[in-house]
Design an enzyme around this catalytic site. Structure first.
Site, short mmCIF file in Angstrom:
data_model
loop_
_atom_site.label_atom_id
_atom_site.label_comp_id
_atom_site.label_asym_id
_atom_site.label_seq_id
_atom_site.Cartn_x
_atom_site.Cartn_y
_atom_site.Cartn_z
N HIS A 12 94.60 45.78 -31.60
CA HIS A 12 93.62 46.82 -31.94
C HIS A 12 92.25 46.21 -32.27
O HIS A 12 91.22 46.72 -31.85
CB HIS A 12 94.15 47.63 -33.13
CG HIS A 12 93.39 48.88 -33.42
ND1 HIS A 12 92.90 49.73 -32.43
CD2 HIS A 12 93.02 49.45 -34.60
CE1 HIS A 12 92.28 50.75 -32.99
NE2 HIS A 12 92.34 50.60 -34.32
N SER B 255 87.46 51.80 -34.06
CA SER B 255 88.64 52.63 -34.25
C SER B 255 88.24 54.07 -34.62
O SER B 255 87.55 54.73 -33.84
CB SER B 255 89.55 52.01 -35.32
OG SER B 255 90.78 52.69 -35.38
N ASP C 74 87.77 50.05 -29.34
CA ASP C 74 89.13 50.57 -29.37
C ASP C 74 89.19 51.86 -30.18
O ASP C 74 89.82 51.91 -31.26
CB ASP C 74 90.13 49.56 -29.91
CG ASP C 74 91.53 49.78 -29.31
OD1 ASP C 74 91.61 50.14 -28.12
OD2 ASP C 74 92.53 49.60 -30.03
#
EC number: 3.1.1.-
Length: 456
Positions: free
Chosen positions: A264, A169, A193
């Protein structure tokens, strides 16, 4: 501005402590863990707190602590670090509740099983636990501190090419800025991601991009919410189109995890599954997800010289083409649960011309595995159809195929005649011919099935 960060590097490099030792034996009294500083203590601190945990095959179950202390110039060494080995650097992302990431140990263990490496875990939990916009303001400072440590380790024999950053992330963009500070000379960056909010429209200097390392890859699973929707690497894997992941709840009554971060975090769990070697997870270059599902992108001949990129630790994801592609989007399907392995099955239908549109359900079965169900709509002006489906087993282990003429919702659909139905695995394996059945006639609501006799 760039000069600000360069100036910070010069300052911090004066007071970074050595993280490696030659002959000293490490004898930690206890295993190192993520910082347990309270939120109030952190708010009163005068500098961003970043620490590093080291795991190797010699201390796989008991992390050693790397420290840097600019005020007291103290030094702490560890004999576990081996500068002749590659180093994997794990960087977590935004931590809304200030808790330590529970997945770190699993990822580190998977890396150590696959390769004899140093695994450095970057702990910046308390810098990542404020309002998201404030955390984004600090991510470059985290990258600067990491770069100081990397610079110090190169003085003890490590090379920039030996560093592989794995950023989750927001951690993907932290990793990217470290790469920027080293002018793209890091060996590899894997973005799991990469965060989308406040980065989609950012300048490439301020986010992960393909210039940040010799090879940059990204896995996208939530590009419509928390992840970034644009390609950021040499190759970008878009799982199930990069958005809604199989098995992730969409109901408002689902658990908070399932509803908010399941998509996610799927990139991380699929990556860990790939490291465990359950099955190859390969991607197919295509202009878009709909085109991929329509069976228009079933080879890797043009972009990758016939070798499809694969999630995992293969050099350059297995890409042999030179020069490396840039921002190449590849698509693949996964199953709803671990190990997420899916075999891509191309279904080809040839239907006799219809008087009315029709709906059919195709079911592929392998004993001991969930069924693969496809709903297909057939039109009056088309007779040939292609679609790609994810099946948990390879083609030679598909035991049977079933067809059901489900009919139209508001009218009674007549019989359907299929001139042929063929299923094949992509990319096509040498010696494995498609499984075809010809002249199938089915009435509305009457199932038709066919058994295959296959031996792998």
């Amino acid at each position: 501005m760039a000069w600000k960060w360069i100036k910070a590097i010069v300052y911090l490099s004066v007071c970074v402590t050595s993280a490696v030792g030659d002959d000293e034996e490490a004898s930690p009294s206890k295993c190192a863990d993520f910082n347990n500083t309270t939120w109030l203590e952190y708010r009163q601190a005068t500098k961003l707190q970043v620490q590093y945990l080291l795991l190797t095959r010699k201390n796989a179950n008991c992390a050693s602590l790397f420290t840097q202390d600019c005020l007291n110039h103290t030094q702490k060494h560890t004999a576990y670090f081996n500068s002749s080995l590659p180093t994997k650097v794990i960087v977590h992302g935004y931590r809304a509740l200030g808790s330590k990431p529970s997945w770190v140990s699993g990822l580190a263990q998977a890396l150590l099983r696959e390769e004899d490496v140093n695994v450095l875990v970057v702990d910046w939990v308390y810098g990542a636990s404020f309002a998201y916009n404030l955390v984004v303001e600090n991510y470059k400072e985290v990258a600067v501190q990491i770069s100081v440590l990397i610079n110090q380790l190169t003085k003890y024999g490590s090379t920039l090419e030996s560093f592989h950053f794995i950023g989750v992330s927001l951690g993907a963009h932290v990793s990217g800025f470290v790469g920027t500070l080293f002018h793209g000379k890091l060996g590899r960056i894997t973005g799991l991601d990469p965060a989308g909010p406040m980065f989609k429209s950012a300048d490439p200097f301020d986010r992960l991009d393909s210039s940040d390392a010799l090879f940059v890859e990204a896995i996208h699973t939530d590009s419509d919410y928390f992840g970034i929707s644009i390609p950021v690497g040499h190759v970008d894997f878009f799982l199930n189109g990069g958005m809604d992941q199989a098995g992730c709840a969409r109901s408002r009554f689902a658990s908070m995890y399932g509803y908010v971060i399941c998509d996610h975090m799927r990139a991380l769990h699929v990556y860990m599954s790939a490291l465990n070697g359950s099955c190859p997870l390969i991607g197919f270059p295509c202009s878009g997800y709909e085109e991929f599902l329509a069976g228009k992108c079933i080879t890797c001949d043009d972009a990758f010289n016939g070798t499809c990129p694969q999630i995992g630790l293969l050099k350059n994801s297995g890409i042999t083409a030179t020069p490396l592609p840039n921002q190449e989007k590849v698509y693949l399907l996964t199953t709803a649960s671990g190990p997420y392995c899916a075999h891509h099955i191309l279904v080809e239908l040839n239907v006799s011309r219809l008087d009315k549109t029709a709906e059919v359900q195709l079911i592929l079965k392998s004993i001991g595995h969930p069924e693969t169900e496809l709903k297909l709509k057939l039109y009056t002006d088309d007779t040939r159809y292609k679609t790609v489906a994810a099946h948990p087993e390879q083609l030679c282990k598909i035991d049977s195929m079933q067809l059901i003429n489900t009919g139209g919702r508001f009218y009674r659909q007549g019989d359907i005649n299929f001139e042929y139905i063929c299923i094949s695995e992509i990319p096509q394996t040498r010696g494995m011919d498609p499984l075809c059945v010809k002249n199938i006639h089915i009435g509305r609501g009457v199932p038709w099935s066919h058994d295959f006799v296959q031996v792998c």
